[in-house]
Design a protein around this motif. Sequence first.
Motif, mmCIF file in Angstrom:
data_model
loop_
_atom_site.group_PDB
_atom_site.id
_atom_site.type_symbol
_atom_site.label_atom_id
_atom_site.label_comp_id
_atom_site.label_asym_id
_atom_site.label_seq_id
_atom_site.Cartn_x
_atom_site.Cartn_y
_atom_site.Cartn_z
ATOM 1 N N ILE A 66 0.836 -1.205 0.000
ATOM 2 C CA ILE A 66 0.000 0.000 0.000
ATOM 3 C C ILE A 66 0.871 1.255 0.000
ATOM 4 C CG2 ILE A 66 -1.611 1.363 1.389
ATOM 5 C CD1 ILE A 66 -2.950 -1.273 2.163
ATOM 6 N N SER A 67 1.939 1.235 0.797
ATOM 7 C CA SER A 67 2.836 2.405 0.836
ATOM 8 C C SER A 67 3.509 2.613 -0.515
ATOM 9 C CB SER A 67 3.893 2.214 1.920
ATOM 10 O OG SER A 67 3.290 2.124 3.182
ATOM 11 N N ASN A 70 0.904 4.001 -2.956
ATOM 12 C CA ASN A 70 0.652 5.416 -2.654
ATOM 13 C C ASN A 70 1.815 6.298 -3.083
ATOM 14 O OD1 ASN A 70 -1.881 4.991 -1.624
ATOM 15 N ND2 ASN A 70 -1.190 4.775 0.481
ATOM 16 N N MET A 73 1.553 6.663 -6.797
ATOM 17 C CA MET A 73 0.428 7.529 -7.151
ATOM 18 C C MET A 73 0.756 9.002 -6.886
ATOM 19 S SD MET A 73 -1.851 5.619 -8.452
ATOM 20 C CE MET A 73 -3.375 6.522 -8.403
ATOM 21 N N SER A 74 1.560 9.265 -5.845
ATOM 22 C CA SER A 74 1.913 10.658 -5.562
ATOM 23 C C SER A 74 2.851 11.206 -6.608
ATOM 24 C CB SER A 74 2.527 10.760 -4.154
ATOM 25 O OG SER A 74 3.796 10.126 -4.131
ATOM 26 N N ASP A 77 0.531 12.448 -9.547
ATOM 27 C CA ASP A 77 -0.242 13.674 -9.290
ATOM 28 C C ASP A 77 0.539 14.872 -9.531
ATOM 29 O OD1 ASP A 77 -2.531 12.335 -8.702
ATOM 30 O OD2 ASP A 77 -2.148 12.263 -6.555
#
Length: 77
Positions: A66-67, A70, A73-74, A77
Amino acid sequence: MADTVKKANWFKRTGAAIAKWFRGMKSELKKVVWPSWSQVLNNTLVVIVVSVVIGVFVWLFDFGAISGINALMSLVD
């Protein structure tokens, strides 16, 4: 004339087979050696400890995945 052996009817054969199976099962169960209370307790504790350890490893892998997702994904963005 040839001598023929008449088979018993289906109900007698089936009943005899079931009775034979139960007699065999009973004789096999007499051979079973049941564990002592200390062996049961020891095996139970081993199962609990191994379950907790595997659970921690799965949680750590899940947290890391999950980390990582994430973090990726960052970057998008």
